[in-house]
Design a protein around this motif. Sequence first.
Motif, PDB file in Angstrom:
ATOM      1  N   SER A 132      68.376  13.777  15.295  1.00 66.19           N
ATOM      2  CA  SER A 132      66.955  13.575  15.559  1.00 66.19           C
ATOM      3  C   SER A 132      66.555  12.126  15.305  1.00 66.19           C
ATOM      4  CB  SER A 132      66.132  14.514  14.674  1.00 66.19           C
ATOM      5  OG  SER A 132      64.755  14.259  14.788  1.00 66.19           O
ATOM      6  N   LEU A 133      67.052  11.564  14.193  1.00 63.05           N
ATOM      7  CA  LEU A 133      66.705  10.189  13.857  1.00 63.05           C
ATOM      8  C   LEU A 133      67.352   9.199  14.826  1.00 63.05           C
ATOM      9  CD1 LEU A 133      64.864   9.142  11.648  1.00 63.05           C
ATOM     10  CD2 LEU A 133      66.887   8.561  10.306  1.00 63.05           C
ATOM     11  N   GLU A 134      68.551   9.506  15.270  1.00 70.91           N
ATOM     12  CA  GLU A 134      69.204   8.630  16.261  1.00 70.91           C
ATOM     13  C   GLU A 134      68.371   8.537  17.536  1.00 70.91           C
ATOM     14  OE1 GLU A 134      73.776   7.931  16.360  1.00 70.91           O
ATOM     15  OE2 GLU A 134      73.445  10.099  16.330  1.00 70.91           O
ATOM     16  N   LEU A 135      67.788   9.634  17.958  1.00 73.21           N
ATOM     17  CA  LEU A 135      66.941   9.630  19.150  1.00 73.21           C
ATOM     18  C   LEU A 135      65.700   8.773  18.924  1.00 73.21           C
ATOM     19  CD1 LEU A 135      67.143  13.389  20.247  1.00 73.21           C
ATOM     20  CD2 LEU A 135      68.214  11.409  21.355  1.00 73.21           C
ATOM     21  N   LEU A 136      65.120   8.842  17.725  1.00 70.75           N
ATOM     22  CA  LEU A 136      63.944   8.037  17.417  1.00 70.75           C
ATOM     23  C   LEU A 136      64.280   6.545  17.387  1.00 70.75           C
ATOM     24  CD1 LEU A 136      62.313  10.225  14.629  1.00 70.75           C
ATOM     25  CD2 LEU A 136      61.439   9.844  16.940  1.00 70.75           C
ATOM     26  N   PHE A 137      65.424   6.199  16.813  1.00 62.50           N
ATOM     27  CA  PHE A 137      65.860   4.799  16.814  1.00 62.50           C
ATOM     28  C   PHE A 137      66.080   4.320  18.246  1.00 62.50           C
ATOM     29  CE2 PHE A 137      66.243   5.032  12.334  1.00 62.50           C
ATOM     30  CZ  PHE A 137      66.469   3.752  11.856  1.00 62.50           C
ATOM     31  N   ALA A 138      66.660   5.182  19.081  1.00 60.59           N
ATOM     32  CA  ALA A 138      66.879   4.815  20.480  1.00 60.59           C
ATOM     33  C   ALA A 138      65.550   4.590  21.201  1.00 60.59           C
ATOM     34  CB  ALA A 138      67.685   5.910  21.187  1.00 60.59           C
ATOM     35  N   GLN A 139      64.540   5.382  20.857  1.00 63.11           N
ATOM     36  CA  GLN A 139      63.221   5.212  21.472  1.00 63.11           C
ATOM     37  C   GLN A 139      62.593   3.882  21.060  1.00 63.11           C
ATOM     38  OE1 GLN A 139      60.468   8.369  20.636  1.00 63.11           O
ATOM     39  NE2 GLN A 139      58.809   7.442  21.811  1.00 63.11           N
ATOM     40  N   VAL A 140      62.721   3.524  19.780  1.00 62.62           N
ATOM     41  CA  VAL A 140      62.199   2.234  19.325  1.00 62.62           C
ATOM     42  C   VAL A 140      62.894   1.096  20.057  1.00 62.62           C
ATOM     43  CG1 VAL A 140      62.015   0.652  17.360  1.00 62.62           C
ATOM     44  CG2 VAL A 140      61.524   3.078  17.058  1.00 62.62           C
ATOM     45  N   LYS A 141      64.222   1.190  20.201  1.00 65.04           N
ATOM     46  CA  LYS A 141      64.965   0.124  20.884  1.00 65.04           C
ATOM     47  C   LYS A 141      64.575   0.042  22.354  1.00 65.04           C
ATOM     48  CE  LYS A 141      69.562  -1.845  21.511  1.00 65.04           C
ATOM     49  NZ  LYS A 141      68.887  -2.918  22.200  1.00 65.04           N
ATOM     50  N   GLU A 142      64.383   1.192  22.983  1.00 68.76           N
ATOM     51  CA  GLU A 142      63.991   1.195  24.397  1.00 68.76           C
ATOM     52  C   GLU A 142      62.652   0.497  24.595  1.00 68.76           C
ATOM     53  OE1 GLU A 142      62.922   4.406  27.962  1.00 68.76           O
ATOM     54  OE2 GLU A 142      63.826   5.099  26.079  1.00 68.76           O
ATOM     55  N   GLU A 143      61.689   0.807  23.748  1.00 64.00           N
ATOM     56  CA  GLU A 143      60.383   0.166  23.864  1.00 64.00           C
ATOM     57  C   GLU A 143      60.459  -1.311  23.501  1.00 64.00           C
ATOM     58  OE1 GLU A 143      57.767   1.412  25.200  1.00 64.00           O
ATOM     59  OE2 GLU A 143      58.698   3.369  25.476  1.00 64.00           O
ATOM     60  N   TYR A 144      61.291  -1.635  22.508  1.00 65.42           N
ATOM     61  CA  TYR A 144      61.430  -3.026  22.087  1.00 65.42           C
ATOM     62  C   TYR A 144      62.039  -3.883  23.199  1.00 65.42           C
ATOM     63  CZ  TYR A 144      63.409  -7.110  19.778  1.00 65.42           C
ATOM     64  OH  TYR A 144      63.757  -8.397  19.455  1.00 65.42           O
ATOM     65  N   ASP A 145      63.016  -3.312  23.922  1.00 68.78           N
ATOM     66  CA  ASP A 145      63.719  -4.078  24.959  1.00 68.78           C
ATOM     67  C   ASP A 145      62.869  -4.333  26.198  1.00 68.78           C
ATOM     68  OD1 ASP A 145      65.985  -4.406  23.462  1.00 68.78           O
ATOM     69  OD2 ASP A 145      67.008  -2.644  24.281  1.00 68.78           O
ATOM     70  N   LEU A 146      61.813  -3.543  26.380  1.00 68.56           N
ATOM     71  CA  LEU A 146      60.942  -3.773  27.522  1.00 68.56           C
ATOM     72  C   LEU A 146      60.215  -5.104  27.374  1.00 68.56           C
ATOM     73  CD1 LEU A 146      59.325  -0.250  28.011  1.00 68.56           C
ATOM     74  CD2 LEU A 146      61.110  -1.294  29.407  1.00 68.56           C
ATOM     75  N   GLN A 147      59.978  -5.774  28.474  1.00 69.29           N
ATOM     76  CA  GLN A 147      59.337  -7.089  28.427  1.00 69.29           C
ATOM     77  C   GLN A 147      57.856  -7.019  28.815  1.00 69.29           C
ATOM     78  OE1 GLN A 147      60.969  -9.833  27.297  1.00 69.29           O
ATOM     79  NE2 GLN A 147      62.626  -8.394  26.858  1.00 69.29           N
ATOM     80  N   GLU A 148      57.272  -5.843  28.779  1.00 72.30           N
ATOM     81  CA  GLU A 148      55.899  -5.687  29.260  1.00 72.30           C
ATOM     82  C   GLU A 148      54.877  -6.343  28.325  1.00 72.30           C
ATOM     83  OE1 GLU A 148      55.360  -1.516  29.549  1.00 72.30           O
ATOM     84  OE2 GLU A 148      56.727  -1.264  31.227  1.00 72.30           O
ATOM     85  N   GLY A 149      54.964  -6.039  27.036  1.00 75.22           N
ATOM     86  CA  GLY A 149      54.002  -6.578  26.086  1.00 75.22           C
ATOM     87  C   GLY A 149      52.608  -6.005  26.241  1.00 75.22           C
TER      88      GLY A 149
END
Length: 245
Positions: A178-195
């Motif tokens: 469960s926590l791995e999925l949450l970390f992956a979600q944070v990384k996915e949002e972080y990697d986006l360049q939208e701001g």
Amino acid sequence: PAPSPAFHPRGYSSYLSFSTTDDLCGIEHDRSTLRASTKIGGKKKAPVADVRFKDMRRPQLGVEVLAYESLLERGLHDTIGNPHRLDFYQIVFFTDGKGSHVVDEERMSYSRGTLFLVGKGRVQRFVVEPRSRGHLLVFTPEFVLRFFSATESARAFALFDEQLGTLRIQLGESDLHSLELLFAQVKEEYDLQEGTEQQQALLRAAVQFILLKLKRLAPGTAPTASVEELHGMRQFKHLLETHWR
């Protein structure tokens, strides 16, 4: 007391982006500084370096997630293997491997599913294990204060206070996934360049969900403390760190 030596005033992520000769020379200079030792009470003791948060990719966010092994891939064994004081909050989450991690001279073991909560101002060092795998989630106090309510901020900071809880959490397989999925979600949002505001809201929500989940899992936390009590304890701790470090 003499001032402590310091890394370049950059966080972990900045080391990952080094590519020029000057940058690489800078890393070597820092390493030689860290290897220098002083004698205290007849024993050699490594100096403590200060690590400051400066994310050169997304400086406005105040939060970052990265892989533990990415630090080793860039040859930072000496850097992270020596004592260093954080000016941000950090969650170290091991998903594979065995070893130990040192926080404020307390050596704690880890295995798959172990998680460490390392608060601002703490001194840590990694006992480098090349075969270990995991994630680091780092964020500044400003990130919490900017995006969290007063109550949420107090609870988040309290999670990293060993007087109220624990520095080490051992997860079962279900919570690990469960926590791995949450970390992956944070990384996915972080990697986006939208701001965009929407992206920041999603990133905040993901980090907040991680902290809430850890609060539930952490043994010994003090859920009954009021916001005022938590704020007072944090102010007192800040004064101690500022004037007695």
